[in-house]
Design an enzyme around this catalytic site. Sequence first.
Site, mmCIF file in Angstrom:
data_model
loop_
_atom_site.group_PDB
_atom_site.id
_atom_site.type_symbol
_atom_site.label_atom_id
_atom_site.label_comp_id
_atom_site.label_asym_id
_atom_site.label_seq_id
_atom_site.Cartn_x
_atom_site.Cartn_y
_atom_site.Cartn_z
ATOM 1 N N SER A 181 -1.936 -6.328 -1.238
ATOM 2 C CA SER A 181 -3.177 -6.705 -1.918
ATOM 3 C C SER A 181 -3.107 -8.175 -2.353
ATOM 4 C CB SER A 181 -3.424 -5.764 -3.106
ATOM 5 O OG SER A 181 -4.731 -5.873 -3.593
ATOM 6 N N ASP A 191 -10.291 0.600 4.012
ATOM 7 C CA ASP A 191 -9.927 -0.070 2.757
ATOM 8 C C ASP A 191 -10.888 -1.230 2.499
ATOM 9 O OD1 ASP A 191 -8.775 -1.365 0.617
ATOM 10 O OD2 ASP A 191 -6.771 -1.453 1.480
ATOM 11 N N HIS A 247 -6.228 2.340 -0.375
ATOM 12 C CA HIS A 247 -5.598 1.052 -0.673
ATOM 13 C C HIS A 247 -4.155 1.216 -1.151
ATOM 14 C CE1 HIS A 247 -5.661 -3.225 -1.493
ATOM 15 N NE2 HIS A 247 -5.312 -3.049 -2.754
#
Length: 456
Positions: A284, A347, A397
Amino acid sequence: MAIHLPVPNPSPGNYANPQRQRGHSSTTSTAGAVATVAAPPSTFAPQRTRPSASPTIAVNTRHAAPAAPVFAPARRNNDKSTLASMWREIQGEGDWAGLVEPLHPLLRAEIVRYGELVAATYKAFDLDPGSKRYLNCKYGRTRMLEEVGMAGAGYAVTRYIYAAPDLSLPGGCPSRWVGYVAVASDDAARRLGRRDIVVSFRGTVTGSEWVANMMSSLAPARFDPSDPRPDVKVESGFLSVYTSDDGTGRFTCGSCRNQVLSEVTRLLKQYKNEDVSITLAGHSMGSSLALLLGYDLAELGLNRDGRSNRVPITVYSFAGPRVGNTGFKSRCDELAVKVLRVVNVNDPITKLPGVFLNENSRVLGGRLVPWSCACYTHIGVELALDFFKAGDPACVHDLEAYLGLLKCPKVAKVKKQGEDLVSKVTKYVQGQSFHAAWRWQMAAIQACDLVQSLGI
Protein backbone atom coordinates in the site's frame (compact mmCIF):
# COMPACT_ATOMS: atom_id res chain seq x y z
CA MET A 1 2.10 -7.48 -18.96
CA ALA A 2 -0.16 -9.22 -16.48
CA ILE A 3 -1.13 -12.65 -15.32
CA HIS A 4 -4.51 -13.30 -13.74
CA LEU A 5 -4.82 -16.00 -11.12
CA PRO A 6 -8.58 -16.32 -10.46
CA VAL A 7 -9.72 -18.01 -7.27
CA PRO A 8 -13.40 -18.42 -6.35
CA ASN A 9 -14.10 -16.50 -3.16
CA PRO A 10 -10.89 -17.17 -1.19
CA SER A 11 -10.47 -15.96 2.29
CA PRO A 12 -8.21 -13.50 2.56
CA GLY A 13 23.82 12.07 -7.58
CA ASN A 14 24.02 14.59 -4.61
CA TYR A 15 22.19 14.34 -1.36
CA ALA A 16 20.92 17.87 -0.93
CA ASN A 17 17.16 17.81 -1.19
CA PRO A 18 14.16 20.08 -0.71
CA GLN A 19 13.51 18.06 2.42
CA ARG A 20 10.54 19.31 4.42
CA GLN A 21 11.61 20.21 7.93
CA ARG A 22 9.31 21.23 10.71
CA GLY A 23 9.31 25.00 11.08
CA HIS A 24 11.00 25.60 7.73
CA SER A 25 9.66 26.26 4.27
CA SER A 26 9.40 23.23 2.00
CA THR A 27 10.89 25.30 -0.81
CA THR A 28 14.19 26.03 0.90
CA SER A 29 16.92 26.56 -1.66
CA THR A 30 19.35 23.69 -2.04
CA ALA A 31 22.21 25.96 -3.03
CA GLY A 32 23.56 26.09 0.50
CA ALA A 33 22.72 22.53 1.44
CA VAL A 34 25.60 20.34 2.41
CA ALA A 35 25.97 16.64 3.10
CA THR A 36 26.83 15.90 6.70
CA VAL A 37 28.48 12.85 8.14
CA ALA A 38 26.65 11.19 10.98
CA ALA A 39 26.52 7.79 12.60
CA PRO A 40 23.14 6.04 12.63
CA PRO A 41 21.19 6.41 15.86
CA SER A 42 20.76 3.48 18.18
CA THR A 43 17.29 2.00 17.96
CA PHE A 44 17.52 0.73 21.51
CA ALA A 45 17.50 4.03 23.36
CA PRO A 46 15.29 7.09 22.82
CA GLN A 47 17.01 10.00 21.09
CA ARG A 48 16.09 13.54 20.30
CA THR A 49 17.32 15.61 17.44
CA ARG A 50 16.84 19.22 16.51
CA PRO A 51 15.76 20.26 13.05
CA SER A 52 18.74 21.54 11.13
CA ALA A 53 18.86 25.10 9.88
CA SER A 54 19.28 23.83 6.35
CA PRO A 55 18.05 20.67 4.63
CA THR A 56 20.66 17.92 4.69
CA ILE A 57 21.03 14.24 4.10
CA ALA A 58 23.32 12.54 6.57
CA VAL A 59 25.77 10.13 4.98
CA ASN A 60 27.10 7.57 7.40
CA THR A 61 30.67 6.59 6.64
CA ARG A 62 31.32 4.72 9.87
CA HIS A 63 31.54 1.03 9.15
CA ALA A 64 33.55 -2.02 10.04
CA ALA A 65 36.61 -2.86 8.05
CA PRO A 66 35.52 -4.60 4.85
CA ALA A 67 35.39 -8.33 5.35
CA ALA A 68 36.52 -10.80 2.76
CA PRO A 69 33.72 -11.29 0.26
CA VAL A 70 31.53 -14.33 0.74
CA PHE A 71 32.04 -15.05 -2.92
CA ALA A 72 33.81 -13.23 -5.70
CA PRO A 73 31.65 -11.77 -8.47
CA ALA A 74 31.35 -14.58 -10.98
CA ARG A 75 30.54 -14.79 -14.62
CA ARG A 76 27.03 -15.84 -15.46
CA ASN A 77 26.30 -19.42 -16.42
CA ASN A 78 23.51 -21.02 -18.34
CA ASP A 79 22.17 -23.06 -15.41
CA LYS A 80 18.67 -21.72 -14.75
CA SER A 81 17.64 -24.25 -12.12
CA THR A 82 18.73 -22.30 -9.05
CA LEU A 83 18.09 -18.83 -7.72
CA ALA A 84 21.82 -18.14 -7.45
CA SER A 85 22.24 -18.76 -11.18
CA MET A 86 19.35 -16.60 -12.39
CA TRP A 87 18.90 -13.99 -9.68
CA ARG A 88 19.37 -11.12 -12.11
CA GLU A 89 16.43 -12.28 -14.22
CA ILE A 90 14.33 -12.81 -11.09
CA GLN A 91 15.19 -9.25 -10.02
CA GLY A 92 13.85 -7.92 -13.32
CA GLU A 93 16.91 -7.54 -15.53
CA GLY A 94 14.85 -8.52 -18.58
CA ASP A 95 11.60 -7.00 -17.29
CA TRP A 96 10.51 -10.50 -16.23
CA ALA A 97 9.98 -11.56 -19.85
CA GLY A 98 8.86 -15.19 -19.91
CA LEU A 99 8.71 -15.35 -16.11
CA VAL A 100 5.32 -13.80 -15.36
CA GLU A 101 3.05 -15.71 -17.71
CA PRO A 102 3.19 -18.48 -16.69
CA LEU A 103 4.53 -17.49 -13.30
CA HIS A 104 7.98 -19.01 -12.83
CA PRO A 105 8.26 -21.02 -9.58
CA LEU A 106 11.45 -19.22 -8.53
CA LEU A 107 9.83 -15.84 -9.11
CA ARG A 108 6.72 -16.91 -7.22
CA ALA A 109 8.86 -17.99 -4.26
CA GLU A 110 10.77 -14.71 -4.26
CA ILE A 111 7.59 -12.62 -4.39
CA VAL A 112 6.23 -14.51 -1.39
CA ARG A 113 9.52 -14.21 0.47
CA TYR A 114 9.70 -10.44 0.05
CA GLY A 115 6.00 -10.18 0.86
CA GLU A 116 6.61 -11.94 4.16
CA LEU A 117 9.43 -9.51 4.94
CA VAL A 118 6.86 -6.73 4.46
CA ALA A 119 4.26 -8.56 6.57
CA ALA A 120 6.80 -8.57 9.39
CA THR A 121 6.35 -4.80 9.69
CA TYR A 122 2.68 -5.27 10.56
CA LYS A 123 3.29 -8.13 12.96
CA ALA A 124 5.90 -6.10 14.83
CA PHE A 125 3.90 -2.86 14.88
CA ASP A 126 2.56 -1.94 18.31
CA LEU A 127 -1.12 -0.92 18.29
CA ASP A 128 -1.52 -1.09 22.08
CA PRO A 129 -2.23 2.46 23.39
CA GLY A 130 -0.94 1.43 26.81
CA SER A 131 2.46 0.39 25.51
CA LYS A 132 5.53 2.59 25.75
CA ARG A 133 6.24 1.64 22.13
CA TYR A 134 2.76 2.57 20.91
CA LEU A 135 2.74 3.08 17.11
CA ASN A 136 6.35 1.96 16.93
CA CYS A 137 8.05 -1.43 16.70
CA LYS A 138 7.47 -3.75 19.66
CA TYR A 139 10.92 -5.33 19.46
CA GLY A 140 14.57 -4.38 19.26
CA ARG A 141 16.01 -4.69 15.80
CA THR A 142 18.36 -7.59 16.65
CA ARG A 143 15.42 -9.87 17.51
CA MET A 144 12.55 -8.41 15.50
CA LEU A 145 12.48 -11.05 12.76
CA GLU A 146 12.79 -13.82 15.32
CA GLU A 147 9.88 -12.43 17.35
CA VAL A 148 7.56 -12.42 14.33
CA GLY A 149 8.43 -16.00 13.43
CA MET A 150 11.06 -15.31 10.78
CA ALA A 151 14.25 -16.35 12.56
CA GLY A 152 15.29 -18.34 9.49
CA ALA A 153 14.77 -15.50 7.02
CA GLY A 154 18.52 -15.15 6.52
CA TYR A 155 18.63 -11.38 7.08
CA ALA A 156 19.99 -9.15 9.82
CA VAL A 157 18.10 -5.93 10.49
CA THR A 158 20.59 -3.07 10.48
CA ARG A 159 18.34 -0.05 10.96
CA TYR A 160 14.77 0.96 11.73
CA ILE A 161 13.02 3.62 9.65
CA TYR A 162 10.71 6.34 10.98
CA ALA A 163 8.57 8.79 9.03
CA ALA A 164 5.73 11.30 9.28
CA PRO A 165 4.17 13.80 6.88
CA ASP A 166 4.59 17.54 7.43
CA LEU A 167 1.00 18.41 8.37
CA SER A 168 -0.62 20.77 10.86
CA LEU A 169 -3.10 18.53 12.65
CA PRO A 170 -4.47 18.35 16.19
CA GLY A 171 -1.97 16.48 18.32
CA GLY A 172 0.84 16.98 15.83
CA CYS A 173 2.43 14.44 13.50
CA PRO A 174 5.25 12.69 15.34
CA SER A 175 7.37 10.24 13.38
CA ARG A 176 6.34 6.61 13.57
CA TRP A 177 8.06 3.35 12.70
CA VAL A 178 7.41 2.50 9.05
CA GLY A 179 9.92 -0.25 8.30
CA TYR A 180 13.48 -1.43 8.40
CA VAL A 181 16.69 -2.02 6.45
CA ALA A 182 18.21 -5.51 6.48
CA VAL A 183 21.06 -7.31 4.78
CA ALA A 184 21.45 -10.97 3.82
CA SER A 185 23.64 -13.16 6.01
CA ASP A 186 26.63 -15.02 4.58
CA ASP A 187 24.65 -18.26 4.21
CA ALA A 188 21.73 -16.46 2.59
CA ALA A 189 24.08 -14.60 0.25
CA ARG A 190 25.48 -17.91 -1.00
CA ARG A 191 21.98 -19.24 -1.61
CA LEU A 192 20.77 -16.04 -3.30
CA GLY A 193 23.87 -15.64 -5.44
CA ARG A 194 24.54 -12.13 -4.15
CA ARG A 195 24.45 -9.93 -1.04
CA ASP A 196 20.89 -8.64 -0.88
CA ILE A 197 20.06 -5.32 0.80
CA VAL A 198 16.35 -5.15 1.65
CA VAL A 199 14.27 -2.13 2.65
CA SER A 200 10.77 -3.04 3.81
CA PHE A 201 7.89 -0.59 4.37
CA ARG A 202 4.46 -1.08 5.95
CA GLY A 203 1.27 0.54 4.71
CA THR A 204 -0.93 3.31 6.10
CA VAL A 205 -1.87 3.09 9.78
CA THR A 206 -1.85 6.45 11.57
CA GLY A 207 -4.32 9.28 11.05
CA SER A 208 -1.70 11.64 9.66
CA GLU A 209 -0.72 9.01 7.10
CA TRP A 210 -4.33 8.69 5.97
CA VAL A 211 -4.50 12.46 5.50
CA ALA A 212 -1.22 12.44 3.53
CA ASN A 213 -2.60 9.72 1.27
CA MET A 214 -5.42 12.07 0.28
CA MET A 215 -3.02 14.80 -0.85
CA SER A 216 -3.27 13.70 -4.46
CA SER A 217 -1.81 16.78 -6.15
CA LEU A 218 1.42 16.25 -8.08
CA ALA A 219 4.63 17.94 -6.92
CA PRO A 220 8.13 17.93 -8.47
CA ALA A 221 10.37 15.41 -6.72
CA ARG A 222 13.59 17.45 -7.23
CA PHE A 223 15.82 14.85 -5.56
CA ASP A 224 18.96 15.87 -7.48
CA PRO A 225 19.69 19.60 -6.94
CA SER A 226 22.10 19.66 -9.87
CA ASP A 227 19.35 18.44 -12.20
CA PRO A 228 15.95 19.02 -10.55
CA ARG A 229 13.86 17.77 -13.50
CA PRO A 230 10.63 19.72 -12.83
CA ASP A 231 8.73 17.44 -15.21
CA VAL A 232 9.22 14.48 -12.85
CA LYS A 233 6.30 14.75 -10.44
CA VAL A 234 4.99 12.54 -7.65
CA GLU A 235 2.06 12.57 -5.27
CA SER A 236 2.62 15.34 -2.72
CA GLY A 237 1.38 13.25 0.22
CA PHE A 238 3.81 10.39 -0.37
CA LEU A 239 6.58 12.91 -0.99
CA SER A 240 5.83 14.58 2.35
CA VAL A 241 6.04 11.29 4.24
CA TYR A 242 9.33 10.46 2.51
CA THR A 243 11.08 13.82 2.91
CA SER A 244 9.66 15.49 6.05
CA ASP A 245 12.05 15.84 8.96
CA ASP A 246 10.66 15.55 12.48
CA GLY A 247 13.31 16.61 14.96
CA THR A 248 11.11 15.98 17.99
CA GLY A 249 10.57 12.24 17.61
CA ARG A 250 11.58 9.80 20.29
CA PHE A 251 13.60 7.51 18.04
CA THR A 252 14.14 9.54 14.88
CA CYS A 253 17.17 11.16 13.32
CA GLY A 254 16.27 13.06 10.18
CA SER A 255 13.72 12.33 7.52
CA CYS A 256 12.80 8.92 6.20
CA ARG A 257 14.85 9.79 3.13
CA ASN A 258 17.86 10.75 5.23
CA GLN A 259 17.72 7.50 7.16
CA VAL A 260 17.42 5.08 4.25
CA LEU A 261 19.90 6.78 1.91
CA SER A 262 22.48 6.86 4.68
CA GLU A 263 22.04 3.21 5.63
CA VAL A 264 21.88 1.81 2.10
CA THR A 265 24.98 3.81 1.16
CA ARG A 266 26.81 2.44 4.21
CA LEU A 267 25.93 -1.16 3.34
CA LEU A 268 26.92 -0.70 -0.30
CA LYS A 269 30.31 0.52 0.85
CA GLN A 270 30.68 -2.33 3.33
CA TYR A 271 30.00 -4.98 0.67
CA LYS A 272 31.56 -3.15 -2.26
CA ASN A 273 33.63 -6.16 -3.33
CA GLU A 274 30.64 -8.49 -3.70
CA ASP A 275 27.73 -8.85 -6.08
CA VAL A 276 24.97 -6.82 -4.45
CA SER A 277 21.29 -6.20 -5.12
CA ILE A 278 18.96 -3.57 -3.66
CA THR A 279 15.43 -4.85 -3.09
CA LEU A 280 12.72 -2.47 -1.94
CA ALA A 281 9.38 -3.91 -0.88
CA GLY A 282 6.22 -2.41 0.53
CA HIS A 283 2.48 -2.77 0.90
CA SER A 284 0.00 0.00 0.00
CA MET A 285 1.59 3.33 1.05
CA GLY A 286 4.78 1.39 1.74
CA SER A 287 5.07 0.45 -1.92
CA SER A 288 4.98 4.17 -2.77
CA LEU A 289 7.82 4.86 -0.34
CA ALA A 290 9.76 1.95 -1.83
CA LEU A 291 9.35 3.34 -5.34
CA LEU A 292 10.38 6.85 -4.27
CA LEU A 293 13.49 5.39 -2.63
CA GLY A 294 14.34 3.35 -5.71
CA TYR A 295 14.08 6.41 -7.94
CA ASP A 296 16.04 8.51 -5.43
CA LEU A 297 18.95 6.05 -5.26
CA ALA A 298 19.13 5.77 -9.04
CA GLU A 299 18.73 9.49 -9.73
CA LEU A 300 21.58 10.32 -7.36
CA GLY A 301 23.73 7.52 -8.80
CA LEU A 302 24.22 5.87 -5.42
CA ASN A 303 23.60 2.34 -6.68
CA ARG A 304 27.22 1.62 -7.55
CA ASP A 305 29.56 -1.06 -6.22
CA GLY A 306 33.32 -0.94 -5.63
CA ARG A 307 33.94 -1.50 -9.34
CA SER A 308 31.61 1.36 -10.29
CA ASN A 309 29.14 -1.12 -11.75
CA ARG A 310 25.45 -0.39 -11.43
CA VAL A 311 23.78 -2.24 -8.57
CA PRO A 312 20.32 -3.42 -9.67
CA ILE A 313 17.33 -1.84 -7.91
CA THR A 314 14.11 -3.84 -7.75
CA VAL A 315 10.80 -2.78 -6.22
CA TYR A 316 8.24 -5.40 -5.16
CA SER A 317 4.98 -3.50 -4.82
CA PHE A 318 2.05 -5.17 -3.06
CA ALA A 319 -1.35 -3.48 -3.50
CA GLY A 320 0.40 -0.25 -4.39
CA PRO A 321 -1.29 2.94 -5.64
CA ARG A 322 0.00 5.14 -8.45
CA VAL A 323 2.90 7.34 -7.36
CA GLY A 324 3.77 9.81 -10.11
CA ASN A 325 3.12 11.16 -13.57
CA THR A 326 4.38 10.01 -16.96
CA GLY A 327 7.59 12.01 -16.46
CA PHE A 328 8.27 10.00 -13.31
CA LYS A 329 7.60 6.73 -15.11
CA SER A 330 9.84 7.65 -18.03
CA ARG A 331 12.69 8.62 -15.74
CA CYS A 332 12.40 5.41 -13.69
CA ASP A 333 12.52 3.43 -16.94
CA GLU A 334 15.61 5.36 -18.08
CA LEU A 335 17.34 4.66 -14.76
CA ALA A 336 16.45 0.94 -14.95
CA VAL A 337 14.47 0.92 -11.71
CA LYS A 338 12.62 -2.38 -12.03
CA VAL A 339 9.13 -2.59 -10.55
CA LEU A 340 6.96 -5.68 -10.17
CA ARG A 341 3.43 -4.72 -9.13
CA VAL A 342 1.42 -7.44 -7.43
CA VAL A 343 -2.22 -6.29 -7.54
CA ASN A 344 -5.68 -7.64 -6.91
CA VAL A 345 -7.95 -6.53 -9.74
CA ASN A 346 -10.70 -5.97 -7.16
CA ASP A 347 -8.55 -3.75 -4.92
CA PRO A 348 -9.61 -0.08 -5.25
CA ILE A 349 -6.37 1.22 -3.72
CA THR A 350 -4.42 0.09 -6.79
CA LYS A 351 -6.59 2.39 -8.91
CA LEU A 352 -5.67 5.50 -6.89
CA PRO A 353 -4.74 8.30 -7.20
CA GLY A 354 -5.84 9.34 -10.65
CA VAL A 355 -9.25 7.74 -10.91
CA PHE A 356 -10.03 10.06 -13.82
CA LEU A 357 -6.60 11.44 -14.76
CA ASN A 358 -4.43 8.40 -15.42
CA GLU A 359 -2.46 6.61 -18.12
CA ASN A 360 -5.70 5.74 -19.92
CA SER A 361 -6.87 9.36 -20.26
CA ARG A 362 -3.74 10.96 -21.73
CA VAL A 363 -4.73 10.42 -25.35
CA LEU A 364 -7.98 11.47 -26.99
CA GLY A 365 -8.57 10.93 -30.67
CA GLY A 366 -4.96 9.92 -31.16
CA ARG A 367 -3.59 13.15 -29.64
CA LEU A 368 -2.24 14.01 -26.22
CA VAL A 369 -4.70 16.00 -24.13
CA PRO A 370 -3.53 19.31 -22.59
CA TRP A 371 -3.60 17.87 -19.08
CA SER A 372 -1.53 14.77 -19.94
CA CYS A 373 1.35 15.93 -17.71
CA ALA A 374 -1.06 15.87 -14.75
CA CYS A 375 -2.04 12.25 -15.37
CA TYR A 376 -0.91 9.60 -12.93
CA THR A 377 0.53 6.40 -14.34
CA HIS A 378 1.58 3.01 -13.01
CA ILE A 379 5.16 1.84 -13.42
CA GLY A 380 6.60 -1.57 -14.18
CA VAL A 381 5.21 -5.03 -14.84
CA GLU A 382 1.91 -6.09 -13.35
CA LEU A 383 1.15 -9.46 -11.80
CA ALA A 384 -2.63 -9.43 -11.42
CA LEU A 385 -4.47 -11.59 -8.90
CA ASP A 386 -8.24 -11.94 -8.71
CA PHE A 387 -9.91 -12.57 -5.37
CA PHE A 388 -12.91 -11.24 -3.49
CA LYS A 389 -15.13 -12.34 -0.61
CA ALA A 390 -18.53 -10.71 -0.28
CA GLY A 391 -18.61 -11.18 3.49
CA ASP A 392 -15.17 -9.64 3.98
CA PRO A 393 -14.61 -6.81 1.46
CA ALA A 394 -11.50 -5.62 3.31
CA CYS A 395 -9.70 -8.78 2.21
CA VAL A 396 -9.20 -7.34 -1.28
CA HIS A 397 -6.41 -5.14 0.11
CA ASP A 398 -5.07 -7.47 2.79
CA LEU A 399 -1.42 -8.44 2.36
CA GLU A 400 -1.98 -11.81 3.99
CA ALA A 401 -4.67 -12.62 1.41
CA TYR A 402 -2.27 -11.63 -1.39
CA LEU A 403 0.43 -13.93 -0.07
CA GLY A 404 -1.98 -16.76 0.66
CA LEU A 405 -3.16 -16.77 -2.93
CA LEU A 406 0.41 -16.72 -4.26
CA LYS A 407 1.35 -19.64 -2.03
CA CYS A 408 -1.59 -21.81 -3.08
CA PRO A 409 -3.22 -20.35 -6.22
CA LYS A 410 -5.39 -23.39 -7.00
CA VAL A 411 -7.23 -23.75 -3.71
CA ALA A 412 -10.67 -22.27 -3.10
CA LYS A 413 -9.91 -20.92 0.36
CA VAL A 414 -6.90 -19.40 2.01
CA LYS A 415 -6.59 -20.23 5.68
CA LYS A 416 -5.60 -17.19 7.68
CA GLN A 417 -3.66 -17.15 10.92
CA GLY A 418 -5.75 -14.97 13.17
CA GLU A 419 -7.28 -11.63 12.27
CA ASP A 420 -6.20 -10.18 8.92
CA LEU A 421 -3.80 -7.25 8.92
CA VAL A 422 -6.18 -4.76 7.28
CA SER A 423 -8.93 -5.55 9.79
CA LYS A 424 -6.56 -4.84 12.67
CA VAL A 425 -5.60 -1.48 11.23
CA THR A 426 -9.22 -0.63 10.35
CA LYS A 427 -10.34 -1.30 13.91
CA TYR A 428 -7.54 0.92 15.20
CA VAL A 429 -8.49 3.82 12.92
CA GLN A 430 -12.20 3.48 13.73
CA GLY A 431 -11.38 3.62 17.42
CA GLN A 432 -9.61 6.95 17.18
CA SER A 433 -11.29 10.22 18.11
CA PHE A 434 -10.55 12.61 15.27
CA HIS A 435 -11.12 16.33 15.70
CA ALA A 436 -13.96 17.74 13.58
CA ALA A 437 -11.58 20.23 11.97
CA TRP A 438 -9.71 17.29 10.53
CA ARG A 439 -12.58 16.27 8.30
CA TRP A 440 -12.94 19.79 6.94
CA GLN A 441 -9.20 20.03 6.34
CA MET A 442 -9.17 16.70 4.51
CA ALA A 443 -12.09 17.78 2.34
CA ALA A 444 -10.37 21.08 1.56
CA ILE A 445 -7.14 19.30 0.64
CA GLN A 446 -8.99 17.03 -1.78
CA ALA A 447 -10.86 19.95 -3.36
CA CYS A 448 -7.64 21.94 -3.83
CA ASP A 449 -5.88 18.93 -5.31
CA LEU A 450 -8.69 18.46 -7.85
CA VAL A 451 -8.53 22.11 -8.88
CA GLN A 452 -4.74 21.93 -9.24
CA SER A 453 -4.93 18.73 -11.29
CA LEU A 454 -7.43 20.24 -13.69
CA GLY A 455 -5.42 23.43 -13.97
CA ILE A 456 -8.37 25.61 -13.03
